[in-house]
Design a protein around this motif. Structure first.
Motif, PDB file in Angstrom:
ATOM      1  N   UNK A 140     113.672 -49.905 -25.374  1.00 20.62           N
ATOM      2  CA  UNK A 140     115.212 -49.659 -25.853  1.00 20.62           C
ATOM      3  C   UNK A 140     115.432 -50.117 -24.698  1.00 20.62           C
ATOM      4  N   UNK A 141     116.394 -51.137 -24.389  1.00 20.39           N
ATOM      5  CA  UNK A 141     117.190 -51.022 -23.333  1.00 20.39           C
ATOM      6  C   UNK A 141     118.757 -49.961 -22.773  1.00 20.39           C
ATOM      7  N   UNK A 142     118.892 -49.167 -22.315  1.00 19.08           N
ATOM      8  CA  UNK A 142     120.169 -48.233 -22.456  1.00 19.08           C
ATOM      9  C   UNK A 142     120.501 -48.170 -21.211  1.00 19.08           C
ATOM     10  N   UNK A 143     122.148 -48.080 -21.558  1.00 21.43           N
ATOM     11  CA  UNK A 143     122.748 -48.183 -20.440  1.00 21.43           C
ATOM     12  C   UNK A 143     122.142 -46.733 -19.308  1.00 21.43           C
ATOM     13  N   UNK A 144     122.826 -47.000 -17.962  1.00 22.20           N
ATOM     14  CA  UNK A 144     122.101 -46.105 -17.536  1.00 22.20           C
ATOM     15  C   UNK A 144     120.781 -46.060 -17.247  1.00 22.20           C
ATOM     16  N   UNK A 175     136.752 -69.125 -20.283  1.00 20.07           N
ATOM     17  CA  UNK A 175     135.766 -67.866 -19.631  1.00 20.07           C
ATOM     18  C   UNK A 175     136.292 -66.565 -20.872  1.00 20.07           C
ATOM     19  N   UNK A 176     135.159 -65.807 -21.256  1.00 18.74           N
ATOM     20  CA  UNK A 176     135.586 -65.134 -22.583  1.00 18.74           C
ATOM     21  C   UNK A 176     134.475 -63.797 -22.079  1.00 18.74           C
ATOM     22  N   UNK A 177     136.033 -62.324 -22.144  1.00 13.87           N
ATOM     23  CA  UNK A 177     135.463 -61.448 -22.162  1.00 13.87           C
ATOM     24  C   UNK A 177     134.817 -60.870 -23.147  1.00 13.87           C
ATOM     25  N   UNK A 178     133.651 -60.160 -23.574  1.00 18.43           N
ATOM     26  CA  UNK A 178     133.150 -59.859 -24.420  1.00 18.43           C
ATOM     27  C   UNK A 178     133.103 -57.965 -25.094  1.00 18.43           C
ATOM     28  N   UNK A 179     134.246 -57.506 -23.896  1.00 22.22           N
ATOM     29  CA  UNK A 179     133.986 -56.070 -24.238  1.00 22.22           C
ATOM     30  C   UNK A 179     134.877 -56.058 -25.269  1.00 22.22           C
ATOM     31  N   UNK A 202     125.769 -56.699 -19.687  1.00 24.16           N
ATOM     32  CA  UNK A 202     124.439 -56.790 -20.321  1.00 24.16           C
ATOM     33  C   UNK A 202     124.821 -57.587 -21.655  1.00 24.16           C
ATOM     34  N   UNK A 203     126.175 -57.390 -21.999  1.00 23.46           N
ATOM     35  CA  UNK A 203     126.665 -58.030 -23.238  1.00 23.46           C
ATOM     36  C   UNK A 203     126.829 -58.738 -23.448  1.00 23.46           C
ATOM     37  N   UNK A 221     126.940 -61.307 -14.089  1.00 26.30           N
ATOM     38  CA  UNK A 221     126.380 -60.054 -14.509  1.00 26.30           C
ATOM     39  C   UNK A 221     126.596 -58.864 -13.894  1.00 26.30           C
ATOM     40  N   UNK A 222     127.822 -58.949 -13.236  1.00 24.26           N
ATOM     41  CA  UNK A 222     128.303 -57.303 -12.464  1.00 24.26           C
ATOM     42  C   UNK A 222     129.332 -57.220 -13.647  1.00 24.26           C
ATOM     43  N   UNK A 223     130.325 -57.410 -14.292  1.00 28.73           N
ATOM     44  CA  UNK A 223     131.027 -57.649 -14.693  1.00 28.73           C
ATOM     45  C   UNK A 223     132.130 -56.228 -14.358  1.00 28.73           C
ATOM     46  N   UNK A 224     133.661 -56.213 -15.829  1.00 29.10           N
ATOM     47  CA  UNK A 224     134.502 -55.107 -15.257  1.00 29.10           C
ATOM     48  C   UNK A 224     134.496 -54.578 -13.726  1.00 29.10           C
ATOM     49  N   UNK A 225     133.248 -53.751 -14.415  1.00 33.15           N
ATOM     50  CA  UNK A 225     132.889 -52.571 -13.237  1.00 33.15           C
ATOM     51  C   UNK A 225     132.897 -53.135 -11.951  1.00 33.15           C
TER      52      UNK A 225
END
Length: 173
Positions: A24-28, A81-85, A144-145, A165-169
Motif C-alpha cells: 500500500x502507498x498511503x498518504x504521508x 488541464x484537468x483537476x481530479x480532486x 498521487x491521484x 506532481x506538486x498538486x494543489x498543496x
C-alpha cells in the motif's frame, strides 16, 4: 498472474500488486506496507502492452503550461488541464486556473469517463471530451491521484500526458 502488472485502487489507499505480494502507498508514508490482496476494483495491463510515457512535471513547467493554456486557450495551446480532486476540495482551495476542468478520479476510474463517446461525455460532465490529439495535464492535491488519472487516460488511448506532481498543496502555498 506472472508477467502481469496490476494496480488496485481502494478508498484512500493505492495498491500495486506483483505476483502474490501487495503493498500500500498511503498518504504521508514513504514506506511500502503489505496489505491484504482482497480487491474492489482492478486495472490490468499485460506486461507486453506499451503504455505511453507520463511526463511528471514540477511547478515551473506546470506554470508555463498554465500560462500558455490561459493566454492561448484550449484549442490553440492543445492543452486540457484537468483537476481530479473532488468538487469539495476544489471549492475549498479554488482552481489552479480559471479554465481548469474538474473531473474527480472516481468518475474516471469507476465510470470510465475517457471511454464514453463524445456526446455522452459532454452531457455527463458539461465540457467537450478531450480529443486523442490533445495534451492532457492532470493535477490533484499532492500528485498521487493525478498520476493514476493519467494512467487511466493512457489505457483509454491518450498518449500526450502530463502529471503535475506538486498538486494543489504546492500550487497554493
Amino acid at each position: 498472474m506472472a508477467g502481469r502488472r496490476t494496480l488496485l485502487l481502494m478508498t484512500s489507499t493505492l495498491t500495486a500488486r506483483s505476483s502474490r505480494q501487495a503493498f500500500a502507498f498511503t498518504a504521508g508514508r514513504s514506506a511500502l506496507v503489505p496489505v491484504p490482496t482482497i480487491s474492489k476494483r482492478w486495472m490490468e495491463a499485460d506486461s507486453g502492452d506499451q503504455m505511453p510515457p507520463i511526463n511528471r512535471v514540477q511547478k515551473d513547467v506546470f506554470s508555463q503550461i498554465i500560462d500558455e493554456y490561459e493566454s492561448e486557450g484550449r484549442d490553440a495551446s492543445g492543452y486540457v488541464v484537468i483537476d481530479v480532486r473532488g468538487e469539495e476540495e476544489v471549492a475549498f482551495t479554488g482552481k489552479v486556473s480559471p479554465n481548469t476542468y474538474t473531473l474527480p478520479l472516481p468518475l474516471i476510474a469507476q465510470e470510465g469517463a475517457f471511454n464514453l463517446d463524445d456526446d455522452d461525455f459532454e452531457e455527463q460532465y458539461g465540457w467537450a471530451k478531450p480529443g486523442l490529439d490533445e495534451t492532457l495535464v492532470f493535477t490533484c492535491k499532492a500528485g498521487v491521484r493525478s498520476n493514476y488519472a493519467a494512467q487511466y487516460a493512457a489505457m483509454s488511448g491518450y498518449s500526450k500526458l502530463f502529471d503535475y506532481i506538486g498538486g494543489a498543496d504546492e500550487w497554493f502555498r
